[in-house]
Design a protein around this motif. Structure first.
Motif, PDB file in Angstrom:
ATOM      1  N   THR A   1      36.470   0.164  20.368  1.00 61.13           N
ATOM      2  CA  THR A   1      37.275  -0.998  19.978  1.00 61.13           C
ATOM      3  C   THR A   1      38.253  -1.456  21.050  1.00 61.13           C
ATOM      4  O   THR A   1      38.580  -2.647  21.114  1.00 61.13           O
ATOM      5  N   LYS A   2      38.721  -0.541  21.897  1.00 61.81           N
ATOM      6  CA  LYS A   2      39.744  -0.905  22.885  1.00 61.81           C
ATOM      7  C   LYS A   2      39.322  -0.639  24.325  1.00 61.81           C
ATOM      8  O   LYS A   2      40.069  -0.957  25.259  1.00 61.81           O
ATOM      9  N   ALA A   3      38.142  -0.032  24.506  1.00 60.57           N
ATOM     10  CA  ALA A   3      37.647   0.240  25.864  1.00 60.57           C
ATOM     11  C   ALA A   3      36.173  -0.127  25.943  1.00 60.57           C
ATOM     12  O   ALA A   3      35.377   0.557  26.585  1.00 60.57           O
ATOM     13  N   ALA A   4      35.835  -1.206  25.264  1.00 60.90           N
ATOM     14  CA  ALA A   4      34.429  -1.572  25.130  1.00 60.90           C
ATOM     15  C   ALA A   4      33.790  -2.000  26.440  1.00 60.90           C
ATOM     16  O   ALA A   4      32.565  -1.975  26.581  1.00 60.90           O
ATOM     17  N   ASP A   5      34.620  -2.401  27.437  1.00 62.62           N
ATOM     18  CA  ASP A   5      34.067  -2.938  28.671  1.00 62.62           C
ATOM     19  C   ASP A   5      34.108  -1.970  29.844  1.00 62.62           C
ATOM     20  O   ASP A   5      33.869  -2.362  30.988  1.00 62.62           O
ATOM     21  N   VAL A   6      34.380  -0.697  29.589  1.00 62.00           N
ATOM     22  CA  VAL A   6      34.516   0.249  30.708  1.00 62.00           C
ATOM     23  C   VAL A   6      33.201   0.461  31.450  1.00 62.00           C
ATOM     24  O   VAL A   6      33.193   0.863  32.615  1.00 62.00           O
ATOM     25  N   ALA A   7      32.078   0.179  30.799  1.00 58.38           N
ATOM     26  CA  ALA A   7      30.784   0.356  31.467  1.00 58.38           C
ATOM     27  C   ALA A   7      30.569  -0.664  32.577  1.00 58.38           C
ATOM     28  O   ALA A   7      29.763  -0.424  33.480  1.00 58.38           O
ATOM     29  N   ASP A   8      31.275  -1.788  32.530  1.00 61.00           N
ATOM     30  CA  ASP A   8      31.029  -2.847  33.509  1.00 61.00           C
ATOM     31  C   ASP A   8      31.298  -2.380  34.936  1.00 61.00           C
ATOM     32  O   ASP A   8      30.507  -2.639  35.851  1.00 61.00           O
ATOM     33  N   LYS A   9      32.417  -1.705  35.141  1.00 60.07           N
ATOM     34  CA  LYS A   9      32.759  -1.202  36.475  1.00 60.07           C
ATOM     35  C   LYS A   9      31.725  -0.192  36.947  1.00 60.07           C
ATOM     36  O   LYS A   9      31.287  -0.227  38.110  1.00 60.07           O
ATOM     37  N   MET A  10      31.337   0.703  36.065  1.00 58.45           N
ATOM     38  CA  MET A  10      30.350   1.709  36.447  1.00 58.45           C
ATOM     39  C   MET A  10      29.024   1.054  36.802  1.00 58.45           C
ATOM     40  O   MET A  10      28.384   1.411  37.794  1.00 58.45           O
ATOM     41  N   ARG A  11      28.615   0.098  35.994  1.00 58.45           N
ATOM     42  CA  ARG A  11      27.335  -0.562  36.231  1.00 58.45           C
ATOM     43  C   ARG A  11      27.299  -1.241  37.604  1.00 58.45           C
ATOM     44  O   ARG A  11      26.306  -1.153  38.330  1.00 58.45           O
ATOM     45  N   LEU A  12      28.374  -1.906  37.975  1.00 56.56           N
ATOM     46  CA  LEU A  12      28.425  -2.560  39.277  1.00 56.56           C
ATOM     47  C   LEU A  12      28.330  -1.546  40.412  1.00 56.56           C
ATOM     48  O   LEU A  12      27.650  -1.788  41.417  1.00 56.56           O
ATOM     49  N   SER A  13      28.991  -0.409  40.253  1.00 53.67           N
ATOM     50  CA  SER A  13      28.912   0.641  41.278  1.00 53.67           C
ATOM     51  C   SER A  13      27.501   1.188  41.397  1.00 53.67           C
ATOM     52  O   SER A  13      26.971   1.368  42.507  1.00 53.67           O
ATOM     53  N   TYR A  14      26.868   1.441  40.259  1.00 54.06           N
ATOM     54  CA  TYR A  14      25.511   1.974  40.288  1.00 54.06           C
ATOM     55  C   TYR A  14      24.532   0.977  40.902  1.00 54.06           C
ATOM     56  O   TYR A  14      23.624   1.353  41.649  1.00 54.06           O
ATOM     57  N   GLN A  15      24.719  -0.299  40.572  1.00 58.17           N
ATOM     58  CA  GLN A  15      23.796  -1.304  41.101  1.00 58.17           C
ATOM     59  C   GLN A  15      23.916  -1.400  42.625  1.00 58.17           C
ATOM     60  O   GLN A  15      22.907  -1.521  43.326  1.00 58.17           O
ATOM     61  N   LYS A  16      25.127  -1.332  43.142  1.00 58.21           N
ATOM     62  CA  LYS A  16      25.315  -1.336  44.599  1.00 58.21           C
ATOM     63  C   LYS A  16      24.644  -0.117  45.232  1.00 58.21           C
ATOM     64  O   LYS A  16      24.011  -0.226  46.297  1.00 58.21           O
ATOM     65  N   ARG A  17      24.790   1.030  44.596  1.00 58.43           N
ATOM     66  CA  ARG A  17      24.162   2.234  45.137  1.00 58.43           C
ATOM     67  C   ARG A  17      22.647   2.117  45.101  1.00 58.43           C
ATOM     68  O   ARG A  17      21.959   2.507  46.058  1.00 58.43           O
ATOM     69  N   ARG A  18      22.116   1.612  43.988  1.00 63.35           N
ATOM     70  CA  ARG A  18      20.668   1.418  43.902  1.00 63.35           C
ATOM     71  C   ARG A  18      20.176   0.519  45.026  1.00 63.35           C
ATOM     72  O   ARG A  18      19.178   0.830  45.709  1.00 63.35           O
ATOM     73  N   ASP A  19      20.863  -0.599  45.241  1.00 60.87           N
ATOM     74  CA  ASP A  19      20.426  -1.551  46.245  1.00 60.87           C
ATOM     75  C   ASP A  19      20.564  -1.006  47.658  1.00 60.87           C
ATOM     76  O   ASP A  19      19.854  -1.437  48.567  1.00 60.87           O
TER      77      ASP A  19
END
Length: 398
Positions: A285-303
């Motif tokens: 309910t209050k930290a629903a968007d914390v995955a966004d930062k992680m996802r961006l980091s992972y995508q950069k690493r993948r690329d």
């Protein structure tokens, strides 16, 4: 009785599974000094502060008593609302939810609820190793479907063929996407086509969507949207909220199934601690968007990672989610990825997971995780490159 005789005397349900190969490999390399581990399947991020503060306050408030076995009502309602909102689902209430000790328990609860003796469960391979053991523990029969030829995706044609060739009645299919170990996921069109064939054959679908919020190139679509009456969604907060150690999982399904599954869950675990459940409410309910930062980091690493592996001669199916690359080892290293992984660990000081831990048909592959940190990934790739170049130089001189 020596150790080998003892193991052989055990119920064969719990022996000779792919998980044993994974555990054995990890145990064998643990004593090698100065290893860079590109093996771990957990986020290299810390749990968000608001979640931790909620749990600390719950301890101070003496929330130390038994919780509701199915899950505290506030958490079940929060989970229902969160997954409905994020994936366009229509679960009616918290009665559609069971709170489990991670996805691991959720898998066992669902399989023990669904499968009778020797019921077949279709599983696209390669697959997460504990699935195999969980199916056996539920006394089901594994019906594997090799997906290598279809870029590691299950197709309607493959489902039809597996059903035609199965020697046992197939009751359900276990679908994991984005997938461990391959990172592949499905488009809405692909899911709709699969849903049609699942509906045609009246198959239950266990949809493990634990990596749903770590999808890179398209929005995640839940199979529940296409087949709500037959699909059992299992998910949790380990990957989306970096809460692996808190063991917070969910089963979401229609109420009649939930009522039966709750009988199994209450026997296996009874209930998760209230402290963790209150933290999970804050996560949803209050930290629903914390995955966004992680996802961006992972995508950069993948690329960053995929082109470098290809340049070294690995065959790579580009991952579309999760945080793994499943790569076929370079042709000049042969087909034995287990030997490759052992040699890489001893000589190159890098740990990767041999593909045989995920399926008998992927012995030439390794899984490389880019979850831990940029530093570990860059150091590991530098060592991997040096190992391969040294090997090739030695071969050219030999």
């Amino acid at each position: 009785m020596d150790k080998q005789e003892f193991v052989q005397a055990l119920n064969p349900v719990v022996t000779k599974m792919p998980l044993d190969r994974l555990v054995g490999f990890q145990s064998d390399i643990r004593s090698i000094p100065d290893l860079v581990y590109l093996t771990f399947g957990e986020p290299g991020f810390n749990t968000a502060e608001p979640i931790k503060e909620t749990m600390i306050q719950a301890i101070r408030d003496n929330e130390s008593h038994y919780a509701n076995s199915q899950g505290e009502p506030a958490l079940r309602e929060a989970a229902k609302a969160y997954y409905n909102q994020h994936y366009g689902l229509n679960f009616a209430s918290g009665n559609n939810v069971i709170v489990t000790a991670g996805v691991s328990e959720a898998i066992n609860v669902v399989l023990m609820t669904l499968l009778a003796e020797e019921d077949g469960l279709m599983i696209p391979t390669p697959a997460y190793p504990p699935y195999y053991s969980a199916i056996k523990l539920a006394h089901g029969t594994i019906v594997p479907v090799d997906t290598k030829a279809a870029a590691f995706k299950l197709t309607p044609a493959a489902v039809e063929q597996a059903l035609a060739e199965a020697t046992v009645p197939v009751k359900a299919v276990l679908l994991n996407y984005p997938a461990n170990p391959t990172g592949v996921t499905y488009t809405p069109k692909e899911l709709a086509a699969l849903a049609d064939v699942f509906a045609k054959h009246q198959l239950w679908v266990i949809s493990d969507e634990i990596y749903a919020q770590l999808t890179y190139d398209q929005a995640h679509t839940s199979l529940v949207k296409y087949l709500p009456e037959q699909t059992i969604l299992i998910t949790g907060l380990s990957k989306s909220h970096a809460m692996t150690g808190y063991r917070m999982g969910f089963i979401l399904a229609q109420e009649p199934f939930i009522q039966e599954a709750q009988k199994v869950h209450s026997t296996l675990t009874f209930a998760l601690p209230k402290v963790i459940q209150e933290g999970a409410v804050t996560a949803l309910t209050k930290a629903a968007d914390v995955a966004d930062k992680m996802r961006l980091s992972y995508q950069k690493r993948r690329d960053w990672l995929v082109p470098k592996l290809k340049a070294l001669g690995f065959e790579v199916t580009k991952p579309e989610g999760a945080f793994y690359v499943f790569a076929k080892i370079p042709a000049d290293f042969g087909q034995d990825a287990e030997q490759f992984a052992y040699d890489l660990a001893r000589k190159g000081k890098v740990a990767v997971v041999p593909g045989g831990a995920f399926a008998d048909t992927t012995e030439a592959y390794v899984r490389i995780s880019y979850a831990a940190s940029d530093e570990d990934l860059h150091a590991g790739m530098a060592r991997l490159k040096a190992y391969i170049e040294n090997h090739r130089q030695a071969q050219s001189k030999g």
